[in-house]
Design a protein around this motif. Structure first.
Motif, PDB file in Angstrom:
ATOM      1  N   GLU A  60       0.839  -1.210   0.000  1.00 54.66           N
ATOM      2  CA  GLU A  60       0.000   0.000   0.000  1.00 54.66           C
ATOM      3  C   GLU A  60       0.867   1.250   0.000  1.00 54.66           C
ATOM      4  N   TYR A  61       0.690   2.083  -1.011  1.00 54.13           N
ATOM      5  CA  TYR A  61       1.418   3.354  -1.093  1.00 54.13           C
ATOM      6  C   TYR A  61       0.543   4.415  -0.424  1.00 54.13           C
ATOM      7  N   LYS A  62       1.091   5.023   0.662  1.00 55.14           N
ATOM      8  CA  LYS A  62       0.254   5.913   1.483  1.00 55.14           C
ATOM      9  C   LYS A  62       0.707   7.366   1.389  1.00 55.14           C
ATOM     10  N   ALA A  63      -0.214   8.281   1.665  1.00 49.16           N
ATOM     11  CA  ALA A  63       0.095   9.717   1.638  1.00 49.16           C
ATOM     12  C   ALA A  63       0.959  10.076   2.838  1.00 49.16           C
ATOM     13  N   ILE A  88      -0.912  -1.422 -10.804  1.00 46.99           N
ATOM     14  CA  ILE A  88      -1.236  -0.468  -9.736  1.00 46.99           C
ATOM     15  C   ILE A  88      -2.736  -0.210  -9.756  1.00 46.99           C
ATOM     16  N   TYR A  89      -3.343  -0.195  -8.576  1.00 45.64           N
ATOM     17  CA  TYR A  89      -4.754   0.182  -8.459  1.00 45.64           C
ATOM     18  C   TYR A  89      -4.806   1.488  -7.674  1.00 45.64           C
ATOM     19  N   PHE A  90      -5.391   2.525  -8.284  1.00 45.68           N
ATOM     20  CA  PHE A  90      -5.449   3.831  -7.623  1.00 45.68           C
ATOM     21  C   PHE A  90      -6.699   3.937  -6.751  1.00 45.68           C
ATOM     22  N   ASN A  91      -6.461   3.977  -5.435  1.00 47.99           N
ATOM     23  CA  ASN A  91      -7.579   4.184  -4.511  1.00 47.99           C
ATOM     24  C   ASN A  91      -8.014   5.641  -4.565  1.00 47.99           C
ATOM     25  N   LYS A  92      -7.091   6.538  -4.941  1.00 48.11           N
ATOM     26  CA  LYS A  92      -7.380   7.977  -5.053  1.00 48.11           C
ATOM     27  C   LYS A  92      -6.793   8.497  -6.349  1.00 48.11           C
ATOM     28  N   ALA A 120      -2.533   4.363  -3.455  1.00 46.10           N
ATOM     29  CA  ALA A 120      -2.497   3.332  -4.508  1.00 46.10           C
ATOM     30  C   ALA A 120      -2.068   2.001  -3.920  1.00 46.10           C
ATOM     31  N   THR A 121      -2.543   0.919  -4.536  1.00 44.73           N
ATOM     32  CA  THR A 121      -2.135  -0.421  -4.110  1.00 44.73           C
ATOM     33  C   THR A 121      -1.286  -1.021  -5.231  1.00 44.73           C
ATOM     34  N   LEU A 122      -0.091  -1.479  -4.844  1.00 44.65           N
ATOM     35  CA  LEU A 122       0.869  -1.987  -5.831  1.00 44.65           C
ATOM     36  C   LEU A 122       0.827  -3.520  -5.829  1.00 44.65           C
ATOM     37  N   TYR A 123       0.799  -4.109  -7.004  1.00 40.15           N
ATOM     38  CA  TYR A 123       0.778  -5.574  -7.145  1.00 40.15           C
ATOM     39  C   TYR A 123       2.013  -6.000  -7.928  1.00 40.15           C
ATOM     40  N   THR A 124       2.803  -6.887  -7.359  1.00 37.54           N
ATOM     41  CA  THR A 124       4.017  -7.304  -8.078  1.00 37.54           C
ATOM     42  C   THR A 124       4.552  -8.657  -7.608  1.00 37.54           C
ATOM     43  N   ASN A 125       5.347  -9.260  -8.481  1.00 40.07           N
ATOM     44  CA  ASN A 125       6.136 -10.429  -8.078  1.00 40.07           C
ATOM     45  C   ASN A 125       7.599 -10.033  -7.896  1.00 40.07           C
ATOM     46  N   ARG A 126       7.900  -8.753  -8.166  1.00 37.52           N
ATOM     47  CA  ARG A 126       9.277  -8.265  -8.039  1.00 37.52           C
ATOM     48  C   ARG A 126       9.365  -7.377  -6.800  1.00 37.52           C
ATOM     49  N   GLU A 127       9.489  -8.027  -5.645  1.00 37.92           N
ATOM     50  CA  GLU A 127       9.482  -7.275  -4.378  1.00 37.92           C
ATOM     51  C   GLU A 127      10.532  -6.162  -4.378  1.00 37.92           C
ATOM     52  N   GLU A 128      11.697  -6.464  -5.007  1.00 34.24           N
ATOM     53  CA  GLU A 128      12.808  -5.511  -4.987  1.00 34.24           C
ATOM     54  C   GLU A 128      12.499  -4.227  -5.759  1.00 34.24           C
ATOM     55  N   LYS A 129      11.455  -4.243  -6.584  1.00 29.17           N
ATOM     56  CA  LYS A 129      11.116  -3.062  -7.390  1.00 29.17           C
ATOM     57  C   LYS A 129      10.151  -2.118  -6.684  1.00 29.17           C
ATOM     58  N   ILE A 130       9.633  -2.548  -5.513  1.00 29.72           N
ATOM     59  CA  ILE A 130       8.617  -1.727  -4.846  1.00 29.72           C
ATOM     60  C   ILE A 130       9.161  -0.333  -4.469  1.00 29.72           C
ATOM     61  N   PRO A 131      10.386  -0.221  -3.888  1.00 33.20           N
ATOM     62  CA  PRO A 131      10.879   1.126  -3.542  1.00 33.20           C
ATOM     63  C   PRO A 131      10.981   2.042  -4.768  1.00 33.20           C
ATOM     64  N   GLN A 132      11.454   1.493  -5.891  1.00 35.73           N
ATOM     65  CA  GLN A 132      11.589   2.298  -7.113  1.00 35.73           C
ATOM     66  C   GLN A 132      10.214   2.753  -7.612  1.00 35.73           C
ATOM     67  N   ALA A 133       9.242   1.860  -7.572  1.00 32.95           N
ATOM     68  CA  ALA A 133       7.888   2.220  -8.021  1.00 32.95           C
ATOM     69  C   ALA A 133       7.305   3.292  -7.098  1.00 32.95           C
ATOM     70  N   CYS A 134       7.550   3.158  -5.790  1.00 31.53           N
ATOM     71  CA  CYS A 134       7.029   4.175  -4.853  1.00 31.53           C
ATOM     72  C   CYS A 134       7.681   5.521  -5.113  1.00 31.53           C
ATOM     73  N   SER A 135       8.992   5.506  -5.406  1.00 30.57           N
ATOM     74  CA  SER A 135       9.665   6.780  -5.648  1.00 30.57           C
ATOM     75  C   SER A 135       9.131   7.420  -6.939  1.00 30.57           C
ATOM     76  N   LEU A 136       8.797   6.603  -7.942  1.00 28.64           N
ATOM     77  CA  LEU A 136       8.189   7.152  -9.167  1.00 28.64           C
ATOM     78  C   LEU A 136       6.804   7.737  -8.866  1.00 28.64           C
ATOM     79  N   LEU A 137       6.041   7.026  -8.012  1.00 28.94           N
ATOM     80  CA  LEU A 137       4.704   7.550  -7.682  1.00 28.94           C
ATOM     81  C   LEU A 137       4.817   8.863  -6.917  1.00 28.94           C
ATOM     82  N   LYS A 138       5.847   8.961  -6.081  1.00 26.67           N
ATOM     83  CA  LYS A 138       6.048  10.207  -5.328  1.00 26.67           C
ATOM     84  C   LYS A 138       6.319  11.367  -6.286  1.00 26.67           C
ATOM     85  N   GLN A 139       7.128  11.080  -7.326  1.00 24.60           N
ATOM     86  CA  GLN A 139       7.394  12.135  -8.337  1.00 24.60           C
ATOM     87  C   GLN A 139       6.124  12.456  -9.126  1.00 24.60           C
TER      88      GLN A 139
END
Ligand code: URA
Length: 433
Positions: free
Chosen positions: A336-339, A377-381, A394-413
């Motif tokens: 879960e990507y949170k505000a 990615i599923y956007f709750n907002k 947003a809720t992130l779905y992946t099999n690549r656990e190691e990519k979660i930080p990179q995806a979160c940093s992209l969502l932050k941008q």
């Protein structure tokens, strides 16, 4: 005729004849013109432009460089729809069954995704067993039998475009309206439809970032349609925000199914139903208002979702997915990507959202990459929504656990927050016929 003279003529700003345009296409496809001359020619077009006649003739020559699909065996007017590409754009999966349920044949050839945009064929392949590589005979027979077939483009559809696009991609000559319009329309002409509805996307997730450029592109493609005898209309639609809430292949199929069950997100339903109604109008089903009614009736009666189920079964897919979403491939990791502060979501850089989804496995970095159908990615907002600190955006779905930080940093941008609620923008921005 010499390629040198044709390059020189365009470089000096003169109009090319049909013979010169045909010469370039046929000789380049036959490997008689080297890439360096073709690249110089494309740059001359990029800088000096092409008029309406030249653009139509270039399109026609590219369309005829390979197979011209003949749909005349299928009775009735065949209307195609093409989107210039976006993030979360799953309208084909919704409008195809709706239009077919209204009695208009849908013989749809679709592409795969590349880069930050998704493709219909990849989405359909998220359905276990669904076969998008059916033969031409099966494709036509399915449309005759059940009113709809969706297949991948054959290898020999507008091969000139394939070759020229690859060269444009590496010579900074992609972003020219005549070249984009002829590239898209050559594939549409070769696909055999009688009439065409174009969904030209505009905004941060689209190829064209401004409304002005999107309208120009739409006008150029509508003119090509008219000049080549295929009645074409264009709807310019919003792509400054992902369409719907789901980005990623099986997530998008589920969202399309929900929309066909009349429970989908409002923005996705509005754009899909508008395009479906335009297709029905173009096929002679009556006024636009009447066609909107037909669309509403097809969805509310359940005919549209039943048609999608029929399509899935006919192309070898497990039709039970319509009611049991657990049959789709599942991921190992949900995050879960949170505000981190409260506010209103004011902007979403939609191309960056597309890249975040790609990082999680939902897209292709190169043509050879394999896709993880369960990722996304599923956007709750979304833009305009209020979020409190700690609330899930947003809720992130992946099999690549190691990519979660990179995806979160992209969502932050990608996601901007503001104190004031941003103004709501319309989804349908222009109509060109
Ligand atoms: N899509 C195409 O098919 N061609 C272009 O030139 C740009 C987008």
């Amino acid at each position: 005729m010499r390629m040198y003279d044709i390059i020189e003529k365009k470089r000096d700003g003169f109009e090319l004849s049909q013979e010169e345009i045909n010469f370039f296409i046929s000789e380049y496809c036959n490997n008689k013109i080297p890439d360096y001359q073709a690249a110089a020619f494309l740059m001359a077009i990029f800088l000096k432009g092409m008029n309406e006649r030249e653009t139509a003739q270039l399109t026609d020559a590219m369309a005829h460089s390979g197979d011209m699909i003949d749909l005349s065996e299928i009775p009735g007017i065949k209307v195609d729809k093409h989107s210039t590409g976006g993030v979360g754009d799953k309208t084909t999966l919704i409008l195809g069954p709706i239009v077919a349920a209204c009695g208009i044949p849908v013989a749809k050839m679709s592409g795969r995704g590349l880069g930050h945009t998704g493709g219909t064929i990849d989405k359909l392949e998220a359905i276990p067993g669904f076969n998008t590589s059916i033969s031409r005979e099966t494709f036509i027979q399915n449309v005759k039998d059940i009113g709809i077939a969706i297949a991948g483009q054959t290898g020999n559809l507008a091969p000139a475009d394939k070759k020229i696009y690859a060269l444009r991609d590496v010579t900074a000559t992609v972003n020219n309206i005549s070249l984009i319009a002829s590239s898209i329309m050559s594939k549409k002409l070769a696909s055999g439809a009688d009439r065409i509805v174009l969904d030209v996307k505009t905004g941060s997730g689209a190829f064209m970032k401004t409304l002005e450029d999107s309208v120009k592109l739409a006008q150029a493609m509508v003119k090509i349609g008219e000049n080549t005898g295929r009645h074409t209309v264009a709807v310019v639609t919003e792509m400054d925000i992902p369409l719907g809430k789901a980005v990623g292949n099986s997530l998008e199929i589920i969202e399309a199914v929900e929309t066909l069950k009349n429970r989908g997100p409002q923005d996705l339903a509005e754009v899909s139903f508008e395009l479906a109604a335009r297709m029905l109008e173009l096929s002679g089903k009556g006024s636009f208002e009447h066609c909107r009614e037909l669309v509403r009736e097809a969805v509310e009666s359940g005919k549209a979702i039943n048609k999608f189920e029929e399509l899935i079964a006919r192309q070898g897919g497990r039709k039970e997915v319509i009611d049991d979403y657990s049959l789709f491939p599942q991921v190992k990791h949900v995050f879960e990507y949170k505000a981190d502060t409260a506010g209103y979501i004011s902007t979403m850089k939609t191309d960056t959202v597309g890249v975040a989804s790609l990082e999680l496995g939902a897209g292709r970095e190169t043509k050879e990459s394999t896709i993880d159908y369960a990722a996304g990615i599923y956007f709750n907002k979304k833009t305009g929504d209020r979020v409190e600190k700690g609330e899930v955006i947003a809720t992130l779905y992946t099999n690549r656990e190691e990519k979660i930080p990179q995806a979160c940093s992209l969502l932050k941008q990608a996601i901007g927050l503001s104190d004031a609620q941003p103004e709501k923008k319309p989804l349908i921005l222009a109509y060109i016929d």
